[in-house]
Scaffold this motif. Structure first.
Motif, PDB file in Angstrom:
ATOM      1  N   ASP A   1       0.819  -1.223   0.000  1.00  0.00           N
ATOM      2  CA  ASP A   1       0.000   0.000   0.000  1.00  0.00           C
ATOM      3  C   ASP A   1       0.847   1.264   0.000  1.00  0.00           C
ATOM      4  OD1 ASP A   1      -2.445  -1.405   0.061  1.00  0.00           O
ATOM      5  OD2 ASP A   1      -2.247  -1.701   2.220  1.00  0.00           O
ATOM      6  N   PRO A   2       1.755   1.419  -0.955  1.00  0.00           N
ATOM      7  CA  PRO A   2       2.636   2.591  -0.950  1.00  0.00           C
ATOM      8  C   PRO A   2       1.936   3.918  -1.205  1.00  0.00           C
ATOM      9  CG  PRO A   2       2.923   1.319  -2.961  1.00  0.00           C
ATOM     10  CD  PRO A   2       2.039   0.509  -2.077  1.00  0.00           C
ATOM     11  N   PHE A   3       0.690   3.876  -1.672  1.00  0.00           N
ATOM     12  CA  PHE A   3       0.004   5.123  -2.046  1.00  0.00           C
ATOM     13  C   PHE A   3      -1.029   5.567  -1.012  1.00  0.00           C
ATOM     14  CE2 PHE A   3       1.428   2.828  -5.767  1.00  0.00           C
ATOM     15  CZ  PHE A   3       2.154   3.796  -6.443  1.00  0.00           C
ATOM     16  N   LYS A   4      -1.009   4.962   0.164  1.00  0.00           N
ATOM     17  CA  LYS A   4      -2.073   5.243   1.140  1.00  0.00           C
ATOM     18  C   LYS A   4      -1.971   6.636   1.765  1.00  0.00           C
ATOM     19  CE  LYS A   4       0.360   2.651   4.783  1.00  0.00           C
ATOM     20  NZ  LYS A   4       0.257   1.494   5.685  1.00  0.00           N
ATOM     21  N   TYR A   5      -0.792   7.276   1.707  1.00  0.00           N
ATOM     22  CA  TYR A   5      -0.637   8.582   2.343  1.00  0.00           C
ATOM     23  C   TYR A   5      -0.489   9.723   1.345  1.00  0.00           C
ATOM     24  CZ  TYR A   5       0.175   5.781   6.536  1.00  0.00           C
ATOM     25  OH  TYR A   5       0.050   4.884   7.567  1.00  0.00           O
ATOM     26  N   VAL A   6      -0.647   9.445   0.055  1.00  0.00           N
ATOM     27  CA  VAL A   6      -0.545  10.505  -0.948  1.00  0.00           C
ATOM     28  C   VAL A   6      -1.914  10.728  -1.589  1.00  0.00           C
ATOM     29  CG1 VAL A   6       1.900  10.139  -1.414  1.00  0.00           C
ATOM     30  CG2 VAL A   6       0.198   8.854  -2.735  1.00  0.00           C
ATOM     31  N   TYR A   7      -2.077  11.901  -2.199  1.00  0.00           N
ATOM     32  CA  TYR A   7      -3.365  12.255  -2.788  1.00  0.00           C
ATOM     33  C   TYR A   7      -3.561  11.547  -4.119  1.00  0.00           C
ATOM     34  CZ  TYR A   7      -7.096  15.076  -4.827  1.00  0.00           C
ATOM     35  OH  TYR A   7      -8.269  15.487  -5.417  1.00  0.00           O
ATOM     36  N   THR A   8      -4.656  10.797  -4.220  1.00  0.00           N
ATOM     37  CA  THR A   8      -4.980  10.098  -5.466  1.00  0.00           C
ATOM     38  C   THR A   8      -6.413  10.399  -5.915  1.00  0.00           C
ATOM     39  OG1 THR A   8      -5.616   8.115  -4.210  1.00  0.00           O
ATOM     40  CG2 THR A   8      -3.351   8.207  -5.059  1.00  0.00           C
ATOM     41  N   GLY A   9      -6.980  11.467  -5.380  1.00  0.00           N
ATOM     42  CA  GLY A   9      -8.350  11.829  -5.753  1.00  0.00           C
ATOM     43  C   GLY A   9      -8.374  12.675  -7.008  1.00  0.00           C
ATOM     44  N   ILE A  10      -9.568  13.121  -7.372  1.00  0.00           N
ATOM     45  CA  ILE A  10      -9.750  13.995  -8.535  1.00  0.00           C
ATOM     46  C   ILE A  10     -10.513  15.220  -8.072  1.00  0.00           C
ATOM     47  CG2 ILE A  10     -10.656  14.220 -10.873  1.00  0.00           C
ATOM     48  CD1 ILE A  10     -10.546  11.181 -11.097  1.00  0.00           C
ATOM     49  N   GLY A  11      -9.801  16.327  -7.944  1.00  0.00           N
ATOM     50  CA  GLY A  11     -10.444  17.560  -7.501  1.00  0.00           C
ATOM     51  C   GLY A  11     -11.215  18.222  -8.621  1.00  0.00           C
ATOM     52  N   LYS A  12     -12.147  19.031  -8.261  1.00  0.00           N
ATOM     53  CA  LYS A  12     -12.964  19.744  -9.246  1.00  0.00           C
ATOM     54  C   LYS A  12     -12.128  20.823  -9.916  1.00  0.00           C
ATOM     55  CE  LYS A  12     -17.333  22.268  -9.712  1.00  0.00           C
ATOM     56  NZ  LYS A  12     -18.501  22.819  -8.982  1.00  0.00           N
ATOM     57  N   THR A  13     -11.999  20.753 -11.233  1.00  0.00           N
ATOM     58  CA  THR A  13     -11.237  21.751 -11.974  1.00  0.00           C
ATOM     59  C   THR A  13     -12.154  22.877 -12.428  1.00  0.00           C
ATOM     60  OG1 THR A  13     -11.576  20.519 -14.021  1.00  0.00           O
ATOM     61  CG2 THR A  13      -9.558  20.080 -12.801  1.00  0.00           C
ATOM     62  N   VAL A  14     -11.571  24.053 -12.552  1.00  0.00           N
ATOM     63  CA  VAL A  14     -12.349  25.213 -12.998  1.00  0.00           C
ATOM     64  C   VAL A  14     -12.332  25.254 -14.520  1.00  0.00           C
ATOM     65  CG1 VAL A  14     -12.556  27.711 -12.937  1.00  0.00           C
ATOM     66  CG2 VAL A  14     -11.761  26.472 -10.909  1.00  0.00           C
ATOM     67  N   LYS A  15     -13.498  25.054 -15.112  1.00  0.00           N
ATOM     68  CA  LYS A  15     -13.593  25.118 -16.559  1.00  0.00           C
ATOM     69  C   LYS A  15     -14.091  26.502 -16.950  1.00  0.00           C
ATOM     70  CE  LYS A  15     -14.573  20.183 -17.040  1.00  0.00           C
ATOM     71  NZ  LYS A  15     -15.531  19.172 -17.487  1.00  0.00           N
ATOM     72  N   ARG A  16     -13.448  27.105 -17.917  1.00  0.00           N
ATOM     73  CA  ARG A  16     -13.799  28.453 -18.315  1.00  0.00           C
ATOM     74  C   ARG A  16     -14.332  28.463 -19.738  1.00  0.00           C
ATOM     75  NH1 ARG A  16     -11.444  32.361 -14.983  1.00  0.00           N
ATOM     76  NH2 ARG A  16     -11.260  31.444 -12.913  1.00  0.00           N
ATOM     77  N   ALA A  17     -15.319  29.301 -19.955  1.00  0.00           N
ATOM     78  CA  ALA A  17     -15.876  29.476 -21.290  1.00  0.00           C
ATOM     79  C   ALA A  17     -15.717  30.936 -21.688  1.00  0.00           C
ATOM     80  CB  ALA A  17     -17.354  29.076 -21.295  1.00  0.00           C
ATOM     81  N   VAL A  18     -15.797  31.203 -22.978  1.00  0.00           N
ATOM     82  CA  VAL A  18     -15.758  32.583 -23.467  1.00  0.00           C
ATOM     83  C   VAL A  18     -17.108  32.896 -24.107  1.00  0.00           C
ATOM     84  CG1 VAL A  18     -13.265  32.671 -23.803  1.00  0.00           C
ATOM     85  CG2 VAL A  18     -14.713  31.796 -25.632  1.00  0.00           C
ATOM     86  N   PRO A  19     -17.551  34.147 -24.031  1.00  0.00           N
ATOM     87  CA  PRO A  19     -18.857  34.521 -24.595  1.00  0.00           C
ATOM     88  C   PRO A  19     -18.817  34.592 -26.118  1.00  0.00           C
ATOM     89  CG  PRO A  19     -17.762  36.449 -23.703  1.00  0.00           C
ATOM     90  CD  PRO A  19     -16.909  35.279 -23.337  1.00  0.00           C
ATOM     91  N   LEU A  20     -20.008  34.755 -26.699  1.00  0.00           N
ATOM     92  CA  LEU A  20     -20.139  34.800 -28.153  1.00  0.00           C
ATOM     93  C   LEU A  20     -19.339  35.956 -28.755  1.00  0.00           C
ATOM     94  CD1 LEU A  20     -21.610  33.203 -30.328  1.00  0.00           C
ATOM     95  CD2 LEU A  20     -23.520  34.818 -30.153  1.00  0.00           C
ATOM     96  N   LYS A  21     -19.231  37.056 -28.016  1.00  0.00           N
ATOM     97  CA  LYS A  21     -18.469  38.211 -28.497  1.00  0.00           C
ATOM     98  C   LYS A  21     -17.013  37.832 -28.767  1.00  0.00           C
ATOM     99  CE  LYS A  21     -16.864  42.770 -26.959  1.00  0.00           C
ATOM    100  NZ  LYS A  21     -16.886  43.764 -25.848  1.00  0.00           N
ATOM    101  N   VAL A  22     -16.432  37.043 -27.870  1.00  0.00           N
ATOM    102  CA  VAL A  22     -15.034  36.627 -28.032  1.00  0.00           C
ATOM    103  C   VAL A  22     -14.904  35.619 -29.174  1.00  0.00           C
ATOM    104  CG1 VAL A  22     -13.113  35.412 -26.918  1.00  0.00           C
ATOM    105  CG2 VAL A  22     -14.440  37.104 -25.637  1.00  0.00           C
ATOM    106  N   ILE A  23     -15.883  34.715 -29.304  1.00  0.00           N
ATOM    107  CA  ILE A  23     -15.867  33.760 -30.419  1.00  0.00           C
ATOM    108  C   ILE A  23     -15.847  34.517 -31.741  1.00  0.00           C
ATOM    109  CG2 ILE A  23     -17.117  31.906 -31.585  1.00  0.00           C
ATOM    110  CD1 ILE A  23     -15.995  30.987 -28.948  1.00  0.00           C
TER     111      ILE A  23
END
Length: 400
Positions: A199-221
């Motif tokens: 169990d070498p990975f029991k003390y390290v982070y192996t989760g998946i955090g929520k990433t910030v996804k960004r969008a651009v408006p129609l004006k920028v498109i």
């Protein structure tokens, strides 16, 4: 099958520590391995009986650690025996001892992992092999290209590696990506009895955090579409790929790269998502055709000029093109003064966000994005747009 026993040899001098050794017996032949551990006869008796009293300080901690180490040594010996049995060939007790005592550089973690990557490529699991290669490259930089023995693969080493990644500014999700890849390789080694599960990975982070996804408006498109890039061919191509993705409801770069001319029939573009295998249909529109008409792809069966050389590796061409496109898009975004890095994936985010703003029903957006359920789309859209929360916070602050 060979057997393993733990033996104790008392010292010939009274009140002196004796030595522990491991006895290997196979086909009535016995061999010994010096464990390197020493203890008193009374401690050996307590260890055998499982009577390690906390009051025997300062030796209690040593004896507890010794018990754990013995268990690991025995498990390693049993793994060696199991591997020898698995070959179906004859072996001796001396062979077991030799494998135990031989430095594991030739058969350590990296050796196994590289062999595994080769096997994955042979059976067509290219993407998994590439993922493992990326992970191994990072871990090898940490180890300065020195092999990791199976005994070294423990929680302490993984904590050191995680600290190394943090010191180089690697974000938690990327660190987790590396750890999960190493864990997958390690677990395969355990299945093949190359090592025991520590169990070498029991003390390290192996989760998946929520990433910030960004969008651009129609004006920028629109700004991206209308830029005059005639003098910058590489950036112009990157812009075209971005816009083609937007026009096709956020098609991913890998799906665009592998589009073939035969996929376009009777005004309908059909393709399967590389990620999920789901088949999608897109009505062919004029701006899509305008991009296709800009490039000469007569020498290939592909719709877009990403994979150009039919005699070279297609996947490598796709990966090189993806790197180039995202590099040029980043520069294009800086030119426009965007506060987020512009990548090909922003086109997908942008299409979904704009569709939501135009009150297109969730079910339609879900189908267009190729999501397996509306729940996935709801989560996806929530990650793109925090404007409602931001407005609520502004109202509260103004009320102060």
């Amino acid at each position: 099958m060979a057997s393993v026993k733990v033996k104790f040899r008392a010292s010939s001098v009274a009140d002196r520590e004796g030595r522990l050794y491991y006895q290997i017996m196979h086909n009535r032949v016995t061999r010994q391995i010096n464990s390197g551990h020493k203890l008193l006869p009374s401690e050996w008796a307590a260890l055998r009986a499982g009577l390690l009293r906390p009051d025997c300080k300062p030796r209690h901690a040593y004896l507890v650690a010794l018990k754990s180490r013995i268990a690991e040594d025995i498990a390693r010996l049993e793994c060696i025996i199991s591997r020898l049995e698995h070959t179906g060939e004859s072996y001796t007790a001396g062979d077991v001892v030799a494998r135990y005592l031989t430095p594991s550089d030739a058969g350590g973690f990296f050796s196994f992992a590289r062999s595994l990557v080769g096997q994955l490529r042979q059976i067509g699991k290219i993407r998994t092999g590439e993922r493992y290669t990326t992970v191994l490259n990072s871990f090898e930089r940490f180890r300065r290209n020195t092999e990791v023995s199976w005994d070294e693969m423990d929680s302490d080493l993984m904590i050191e590696y995680e600290t190394y990644l943090k010191s180089r500014g690697v974000c938690p999700n990327t660190s987790s990506y590396y750890m999960r890849g190493l864990r997958a390789i390690y677990n395969r080694a355990v299945e093949k009895k190359m090592t025991v599960q520590r169990d070498p990975f029991k003390y390290v982070y192996t989760g998946i955090g929520k990433t910030v996804k960004r969008a651009v408006p129609l004006k920028v498109i629109r700004q991206i579409r209308d830029l005059d890039l005639a003098l910058f061919s590489a950036m112009d191509f990157a812009r075209d790929i971005f816009m083609f993705s937007f026009y096709t409801r956020g098609m991913s770069f890998i799906d665009m790269a592998y589009l073939k001319k035969k996929d376009l029939q009777n005004g309908i573009l059909s393709y399967r998502r590389q990620k999920t295998g789901q088949q999608l249909f897109v009505k062919w529109e004029k701006p899509m055709q305008e991009i296709v008409d800009k490039y000469d792809t007569n020498a290939t069966p592909y719709l877009l000029p990403v994979i150009r050389d039919m005699h070279a590796d297609a996947r490598r061409q796709y990966k090189n093109a993806a790197h180039l496109v995202n590099d040029k898009l980043k520069k294009l975004g800086e030119r426009l003064g965007l506060d987020i890095p512009l990548t090909s994936y922003v086109a997908r985010h942008g299409w979904a966000s704009i569709a939501k703003d135009r009150n297109i029903p969730l079910a339609i957006i879900s189908e267009a994005m190729g999501h397996d359920s509306e729940k996935t789309t709801r989560i996806y859209l929530a990650s793109l747009d925090t404007s409602a929360v931001d407005k609520a916070n502004s109202r509260i602050l103004k009320a102060l």
